[in-house]
Design a protein around this motif. Sequence first.
Motif, short mmCIF file in Angstrom:
data_model
loop_
_atom_site.label_atom_id
_atom_site.label_comp_id
_atom_site.label_asym_id
_atom_site.label_seq_id
_atom_site.Cartn_x
_atom_site.Cartn_y
_atom_site.Cartn_z
N LEU A 15 -48.74 -14.43 -15.72
CA LEU A 15 -49.69 -14.72 -14.63
C LEU A 15 -49.39 -13.39 -13.51
CD1 LEU A 15 -49.95 -18.38 -14.41
CD2 LEU A 15 -52.01 -16.76 -14.57
N LYS A 16 -48.10 -13.32 -13.16
CA LYS A 16 -47.85 -12.23 -12.03
C LYS A 16 -47.94 -10.79 -12.61
CE LYS A 16 -44.64 -15.19 -9.46
NZ LYS A 16 -43.22 -15.11 -9.25
N ARG A 17 -47.78 -10.68 -14.09
CA ARG A 17 -47.85 -9.39 -14.97
C ARG A 17 -49.48 -9.06 -14.90
NH1 ARG A 17 -48.05 -7.19 -19.86
NH2 ARG A 17 -46.58 -5.53 -20.28
N GLU A 18 -50.36 -9.95 -15.09
CA GLU A 18 -51.68 -9.74 -15.30
C GLU A 18 -52.42 -9.79 -14.08
OE1 GLU A 18 -53.01 -8.66 -17.96
OE2 GLU A 18 -51.75 -9.11 -19.59
N LEU A 19 -52.46 -10.71 -13.29
CA LEU A 19 -53.30 -10.88 -12.14
C LEU A 19 -52.69 -9.95 -10.99
CD1 LEU A 19 -54.06 -13.05 -13.90
CD2 LEU A 19 -54.07 -14.78 -11.83
N VAL A 20 -52.89 -8.66 -11.08
CA VAL A 20 -52.76 -7.72 -10.29
C VAL A 20 -53.72 -6.72 -9.58
CG1 VAL A 20 -50.37 -7.43 -11.30
CG2 VAL A 20 -52.20 -5.90 -12.00
N PRO A 21 -53.70 -6.27 -8.36
CA PRO A 21 -54.74 -5.70 -7.70
C PRO A 21 -55.13 -4.32 -8.45
CG PRO A 21 -53.20 -6.27 -6.01
CD PRO A 21 -52.50 -6.24 -7.58
N ALA A 22 -56.47 -3.93 -8.38
CA ALA A 22 -56.72 -2.58 -8.89
C ALA A 22 -58.07 -2.37 -8.05
CB ALA A 22 -57.46 -2.81 -10.42
N MET A 23 -58.07 -0.83 -7.67
CA MET A 23 -59.39 -0.55 -6.90
C MET A 23 -60.07 0.39 -7.84
SD MET A 23 -61.11 1.52 -4.74
CE MET A 23 -60.01 3.00 -4.24
#
Length: 425
Positions: A15-23
């Motif tokens: 979850l911490k690896r996948e649920l990251v911000p992207a703009m």
Amino acid sequence: MEKTSKTYQAYIEILKRELVPAMGCTEPIAIAYCAARAREALGKLPDKITVAASGNIIKNVKSVIVPNTDGRKGIEAAAAIGVLAGDANAALEVIAHVKPEEKEKLGSYMENTEIHVDAAQSEHVLDIIVTVWSGSDTAEVHVVNEHTNIVKISKNDAVIFEKEIVDSVDTGKPDYECMTIEDIYDFAMTCDLDDIKDTIDRQIAYNTAISDEGLKNNYGANIGKTLLKSYGNDVHVRARARAAAGSDARMNGCEMPVVINSGSGNQGMTVSLPVIEYAKELGSSQDELYRALLLSNLVTLHEKEGIGRLSAYCGAVSAGAGAGAGIAWLCTKDYNAVIHTIVNALAITSGIVCDGAKASCAAKISAAVDAGIMGFEMFRNGQEFYGGDGLVLKGVENTIRNISRLGRIGMKETDKEIIKMMIGQ
């Protein structure tokens, strides 16, 4: 699930690896990131850029607006803004903080810089090589399999960094193969929420904010607004409109970040926004919302692991089924409702193809969320699809394996034809 178990710790890491911000859409952002790292290696502003990209990258960048480029689309714009103003240390937020004066220089830079795009001759679905020149000096950065997975950096033929290209991108990554729907449900129900609260809070805040923006202003085909105007304000409609509006904004140049799922902002919004909307409608507690979002995120990641990051199979289908699972749990707190919702939803929308990132993604998201909700309503009304109905097999894991096989293997030739049509071959 025991907090000290390897499976528990793997889920937290996933979850911490996948649920990251992207703009911005993750494919053009990957090109911008690659370009920013190439300029960093070169040590000065290039006067020539070449981008070699795999077919799925070309497909997903062709029609989507790149943020902070004054509405420009395509690989050339993504590479140019990455080189000109990208933060090489910001990964998928590489162009999130472009200054106004840098944006103003983009048009002139693109006019005066050679930028070439080639099809990468590669067996990898996600493959980007950015090469930059300044006079006789040159630098190259190569990304494979995941959007920020750099496998090689070189300058003037001297290798600065290199690692082996393997099917499993990061040998230190958590064990995705441990995931099953049964274990995901157990984890979501028993997880110490303090372990993941910050990650989920960020997903709620970022994705809600861009959805608000999509409903407030005009982006693309305004699918979110159209749903509310045409079908009313029922929670079923609001759930679809919320997710679609986020995509309206993101696919059409909105300069706000989202929290992604499976490498995709559209999937990140699809798994979260409908669940958030149902939680509001039901008056669910914050803890219940967290557990529903753990379920929807992990179900989607499990489905996508067998398909791959990019394919001819629309990722919103998996995310819509994941959202349906979260909604089913919020409404019933019943494991059987969750597994039947997943199977029903996948059976409804398993034929949607991915023809790149663009405005119509919002409409596909609406259809996928609708399938997730329909999958749950079928269960609630005593209806279901049975093993032998098309791709449905008895058992949720068996059905997921069939859908994975369809997306990964069965649609390979479809993907090739889609890419040919999109580039005019």
